[in-house]
Design a protein around this motif. Structure first.
Motif, PDB file in Angstrom:
ATOM      1  N   ASN A 104      11.284  83.775  32.882  1.00 18.48           N
ATOM      2  CA  ASN A 104      10.357  84.627  33.646  1.00 18.48           C
ATOM      3  C   ASN A 104       8.905  84.296  33.306  1.00 18.48           C
ATOM      4  O   ASN A 104       8.038  84.252  34.182  1.00 18.48           O
ATOM      5  N   THR A 105       8.644  84.061  32.015  1.00 14.27           N
ATOM      6  CA  THR A 105       7.291  83.679  31.577  1.00 14.27           C
ATOM      7  C   THR A 105       6.863  82.375  32.253  1.00 14.27           C
ATOM      8  O   THR A 105       5.735  82.256  32.751  1.00 14.27           O
ATOM      9  N   LEU A 106       7.760  81.387  32.271  1.00 13.64           N
ATOM     10  CA  LEU A 106       7.437  80.082  32.865  1.00 13.64           C
ATOM     11  C   LEU A 106       7.190  80.226  34.365  1.00 13.64           C
ATOM     12  O   LEU A 106       6.300  79.579  34.921  1.00 13.64           O
ATOM     13  N   ARG A 107       7.978  81.091  34.997  1.00 13.73           N
ATOM     14  CA  ARG A 107       7.800  81.316  36.440  1.00 13.73           C
ATOM     15  C   ARG A 107       6.408  81.893  36.694  1.00 13.73           C
ATOM     16  O   ARG A 107       5.696  81.458  37.593  1.00 13.73           O
ATOM     17  N   LYS A 108       6.013  82.856  35.846  1.00 12.12           N
ATOM     18  CA  LYS A 108       4.683  83.475  36.004  1.00 12.12           C
ATOM     19  C   LYS A 108       3.568  82.466  35.772  1.00 12.12           C
ATOM     20  O   LYS A 108       2.474  82.592  36.308  1.00 12.12           O
ATOM     21  N   LYS A 109       3.852  81.463  34.914  1.00 11.64           N
ATOM     22  CA  LYS A 109       2.828  80.451  34.615  1.00 11.64           C
ATOM     23  C   LYS A 109       2.774  79.348  35.683  1.00 11.64           C
ATOM     24  O   LYS A 109       2.017  78.407  35.550  1.00 11.64           O
ATOM     25  N   GLY A 110       3.642  79.465  36.689  1.00 10.63           N
ATOM     26  CA  GLY A 110       3.523  78.537  37.822  1.00 10.63           C
ATOM     27  C   GLY A 110       4.628  77.496  37.974  1.00 10.63           C
ATOM     28  O   GLY A 110       4.546  76.631  38.841  1.00 10.63           O
ATOM     29  N   ILE A 111       5.662  77.560  37.138  1.00 11.18           N
ATOM     30  CA  ILE A 111       6.781  76.624  37.310  1.00 11.18           C
ATOM     31  C   ILE A 111       7.639  77.126  38.473  1.00 11.18           C
ATOM     32  O   ILE A 111       8.126  78.256  38.452  1.00 11.18           O
ATOM     33  N   LYS A 112       7.815  76.274  39.485  1.00 12.98           N
ATOM     34  CA  LYS A 112       8.490  76.728  40.710  1.00 12.98           C
ATOM     35  C   LYS A 112       9.887  76.150  40.883  1.00 12.98           C
ATOM     36  O   LYS A 112      10.717  76.737  41.576  1.00 12.98           O
TER      37      LYS A 112
ATOM     38  N   TYR B 201      12.175  81.450  21.558  1.00  7.94           N
ATOM     39  CA  TYR B 201      11.968  81.671  22.994  1.00  7.94           C
ATOM     40  C   TYR B 201      10.575  82.189  23.314  1.00  7.94           C
ATOM     41  O   TYR B 201      10.336  82.760  24.359  1.00  7.94           O
ATOM     42  N   VAL B 202       9.661  81.960  22.370  1.00  2.00           N
ATOM     43  CA  VAL B 202       8.242  82.201  22.628  1.00  2.00           C
ATOM     44  C   VAL B 202       7.713  80.896  23.223  1.00  2.00           C
ATOM     45  O   VAL B 202       8.140  79.812  22.845  1.00  2.00           O
ATOM     46  N   ASP B 203       6.774  81.009  24.173  1.00  3.34           N
ATOM     47  CA  ASP B 203       6.285  79.798  24.840  1.00  3.34           C
ATOM     48  C   ASP B 203       5.248  79.078  23.966  1.00  3.34           C
ATOM     49  O   ASP B 203       4.058  79.079  24.251  1.00  3.34           O
ATOM     50  N   LYS B 204       5.765  78.490  22.865  1.00  2.85           N
ATOM     51  CA  LYS B 204       4.882  77.795  21.912  1.00  2.85           C
ATOM     52  C   LYS B 204       5.572  76.555  21.381  1.00  2.85           C
ATOM     53  O   LYS B 204       6.809  76.504  21.306  1.00  2.85           O
ATOM     54  N   ALA B 205       4.782  75.578  20.941  1.00  5.67           N
ATOM     55  CA  ALA B 205       5.329  74.418  20.219  1.00  5.67           C
ATOM     56  C   ALA B 205       5.597  74.841  18.776  1.00  5.67           C
ATOM     57  O   ALA B 205       4.927  75.723  18.260  1.00  5.67           O
ATOM     58  N   PHE B 206       6.584  74.203  18.131  1.00  2.59           N
ATOM     59  CA  PHE B 206       6.863  74.515  16.725  1.00  2.59           C
ATOM     60  C   PHE B 206       7.128  73.251  15.926  1.00  2.59           C
ATOM     61  O   PHE B 206       7.662  72.285  16.449  1.00  2.59           O
ATOM     62  N   PRO B 207       6.761  73.265  14.626  1.00  2.00           N
ATOM     63  CA  PRO B 207       6.978  72.072  13.811  1.00  2.00           C
ATOM     64  C   PRO B 207       8.462  71.789  13.602  1.00  2.00           C
ATOM     65  O   PRO B 207       9.265  72.716  13.451  1.00  2.00           O
ATOM     66  N   ILE B 208       8.807  70.499  13.656  1.00  2.14           N
ATOM     67  CA  ILE B 208      10.146  70.056  13.237  1.00  2.14           C
ATOM     68  C   ILE B 208       9.925  69.001  12.155  1.00  2.14           C
ATOM     69  O   ILE B 208       8.833  68.910  11.611  1.00  2.14           O
ATOM     70  N   ALA B 209      10.915  68.208  11.852  1.00  2.74           N
ATOM     71  CA  ALA B 209      10.778  67.210  10.781  1.00  2.74           C
ATOM     72  C   ALA B 209       9.773  66.109  11.139  1.00  2.74           C
ATOM     73  O   ALA B 209       9.368  65.975  12.288  1.00  2.74           O
ATOM     74  N   ALA B 210       9.413  65.322  10.124  1.00  2.00           N
ATOM     75  CA  ALA B 210       8.591  64.102  10.292  1.00  2.00           C
ATOM     76  C   ALA B 210       7.240  64.372  10.965  1.00  2.00           C
ATOM     77  O   ALA B 210       6.747  63.566  11.745  1.00  2.00           O
TER      78      ALA B 210
ATOM     79  N   GLN C 216       6.250  72.820  23.538  1.00  2.20           N
ATOM     80  CA  GLN C 216       6.157  74.137  24.166  1.00  2.20           C
ATOM     81  C   GLN C 216       7.038  74.133  25.419  1.00  2.20           C
ATOM     82  O   GLN C 216       6.988  73.187  26.209  1.00  2.20           O
ATOM     83  N   PRO C 217       7.850  75.174  25.632  1.00  2.00           N
ATOM     84  CA  PRO C 217       8.711  75.205  26.814  1.00  2.00           C
ATOM     85  C   PRO C 217       7.951  74.972  28.128  1.00  2.00           C
ATOM     86  O   PRO C 217       8.443  74.292  29.028  1.00  2.00           O
ATOM     87  N   TYR C 218       6.739  75.537  28.237  1.00  2.00           N
ATOM     88  CA  TYR C 218       5.955  75.330  29.467  1.00  2.00           C
ATOM     89  C   TYR C 218       5.690  73.841  29.694  1.00  2.00           C
ATOM     90  O   TYR C 218       5.792  73.347  30.820  1.00  2.00           O
ATOM     91  N   THR C 219       5.363  73.128  28.611  1.00  2.00           N
ATOM     92  CA  THR C 219       5.078  71.689  28.729  1.00  2.00           C
ATOM     93  C   THR C 219       6.334  70.927  29.163  1.00  2.00           C
ATOM     94  O   THR C 219       6.281  70.060  30.031  1.00  2.00           O
ATOM     95  N   VAL C 220       7.476  71.295  28.559  1.00  2.00           N
ATOM     96  CA  VAL C 220       8.750  70.665  28.922  1.00  2.00           C
ATOM     97  C   VAL C 220       9.044  70.910  30.406  1.00  2.00           C
ATOM     98  O   VAL C 220       9.383  69.995  31.159  1.00  2.00           O
ATOM     99  N   ALA C 221       8.862  72.158  30.833  1.00  2.00           N
ATOM    100  CA  ALA C 221       9.122  72.522  32.230  1.00  2.00           C
ATOM    101  C   ALA C 221       8.158  71.795  33.168  1.00  2.00           C
ATOM    102  O   ALA C 221       8.559  71.279  34.218  1.00  2.00           O
TER     103      ALA C 221
ATOM    104  N   LYS D 174      15.729  74.498  39.790  1.00  2.00           N
ATOM    105  CA  LYS D 174      16.673  73.727  38.966  1.00  2.00           C
ATOM    106  C   LYS D 174      16.143  73.547  37.545  1.00  2.00           C
ATOM    107  O   LYS D 174      16.895  73.615  36.570  1.00  2.00           O
ATOM    108  N   VAL D 175      14.837  73.328  37.420  1.00  5.17           N
ATOM    109  CA  VAL D 175      14.219  73.184  36.090  1.00  5.17           C
ATOM    110  C   VAL D 175      14.302  74.509  35.334  1.00  5.17           C
ATOM    111  O   VAL D 175      14.675  74.546  34.154  1.00  5.17           O
ATOM    112  N   LEU D 176      13.989  75.600  36.008  1.00  4.11           N
ATOM    113  CA  LEU D 176      14.053  76.922  35.369  1.00  4.11           C
ATOM    114  C   LEU D 176      15.487  77.246  34.939  1.00  4.11           C
ATOM    115  O   LEU D 176      15.720  77.752  33.841  1.00  4.11           O
ATOM    116  N   ASP D 177      16.455  76.910  35.794  1.00  2.00           N
ATOM    117  CA  ASP D 177      17.872  77.150  35.448  1.00  2.00           C
ATOM    118  C   ASP D 177      18.275  76.332  34.225  1.00  2.00           C
ATOM    119  O   ASP D 177      18.991  76.829  33.346  1.00  2.00           O
ATOM    120  N   ALA D 178      17.823  75.074  34.175  1.00  2.00           N
ATOM    121  CA  ALA D 178      18.163  74.200  33.039  1.00  2.00           C
ATOM    122  C   ALA D 178      17.602  74.783  31.741  1.00  2.00           C
ATOM    123  O   ALA D 178      18.302  74.866  30.727  1.00  2.00           O
TER     124      ALA D 178
END
Length: 213
Positions: free
Chosen positions: A16-24, A50-59, A65-70, A27-31
Motif C-alpha cells: 500500500n505504501t509503494l502504491r501511494k508512492k506511485g508504483i502502478k 517491511y519499512v520502506d528503507k534500505a538496511f545493512p547486510i554483510a560485506a 529500499q523496497p521502493y527502489t526495487v519496485a 504485477k510488481v506490487l503482487d511480487a
C-alpha cells in the motif's frame, strides 16, 4: 524462521505504501507482496523488514529500499519467460522479486561472502535462478546474451558498454548512473547501434565495484 500471517499483513501494508508512492504495475506490487523480505535480513532487523528503507547486510552492502526495487523492476517491464541479467545479487531480494514475475534470472555478485550466502539461501526458500555467478558485473554475461532486461543494483560511475551490447533489440537496461548520487537511467535498445535513453530522478546506491578479487 517462518513466514506468518503477521508478516503477510505487514507486506500488504508495504505494498500500500509503494502504491501511494506511485508504483502502478500490479504485477510488481503482487511480487513484492509475495516475497518474504524479513527472511533476507538478520533476525534483529525483523521489525524493520517491511519499512520502506534500505538496511545493512554483510560485506558493507545493503538490501535495497523496497521502493527502489519496485521502481527499477517497473522500469524493466518484465514479462514471464524473459531472460534477465541482474548485476549485484546482494541479499537476493531483487532476484526473488524477478523470479516471482516469471523471469529467467542470471545474477552476478562480486562479493564472495554475499555470493555464497545467496547461493545457499535462495533455493532454501524456494527461489531458483537460472544461474548465480561470482564475477565482475561490468563484463555482463556474453555467453548467455542477449537479454530482454538487465538490471544494475549498485551505483555505476559510467554505463558499462558490454551491458548495452548484451541487450536484445527492444531490451531494457535499468542502471543508476553517477558517483555520490545516481540518476536512475533506462536504455531501450532500438537497433544494432541505436539506444533510447530516459532519466528518472536521483537515488542513492552503494557503488558498483569492478573486479577486485
Amino acid at each position: 524462521m517462518k513466514d506468518t500471517f503477521k508478516h503477510k499483513g505487514m507486506r500488504q501494508q508495504l505494498v500500500n505504501t509503494l502504491r501511494k508512492k506511485g508504483i502502478k504495475d500490479v504485477k510488481v506490487l503482487d511480487a513484492i507482496g509475495r516475497v518474504p523480505r524479513h527472511l533476507f535480513m538478520d533476525s534483529g532487523f525483523i521489525d524493520h523488514a517491511y519499512v520502506d528503507k534500505a538496511f545493512p547486510i554483510a560485506a558493507d552492502q545493503t538490501i535495497s529500499q523496497p521502493y527502489t526495487v519496485a521502481f527499477q523492476t517497473e522500469l524493466l517491464n518484465v514479462k514471464a519467460g524473459d531472460k534477465i541479467l541482474e548485476v549485484g545479487t546482494g541479499s537476493g531480494y531483487q532476484c526473488a522479486v524477478l523470479l516471482e514475475l516469471g523471469a529467467k534470472v542470471y545474477s552476478i555478485e562480486r562479493q564472495q561472502e554475499l555470493f555464497k550466502k545467496a547461493s545457499k539461501f535462495l533455493p532454501k526458500i524456494g527461489y531458483r535462478a537460472k544461474k548465480l555467478i561470482f564475477g565482475d558485473g561490468y563484463k555482463g554475461l556474453p555467453e548467455v546474451a542477449p537479454f530482454q532486461g538487465i538490471i544494475v543494483t549498485a551505483g555505476a560511475p559510467f554505463v558499462p558498454k558490454p551491458l548495452l551490447s548484451q541487450l536484445a533489440i527492444g531490451g531494457r537496461l535499468v542502471i543508476p548512473v553517477g558517483d555520490n548520487v545516481q540518476v536512475m537511467t533506462l536504455f531501450i535498445r532500438k537497433g544494432e547501434k541505436e539506444f533510447e535513453k530516459h532519466e528518472f530522478g536521483e537515488f542513492r546506491f552503494v557503488p558498483l565495484l569492478e573486479d577486485k578479487n
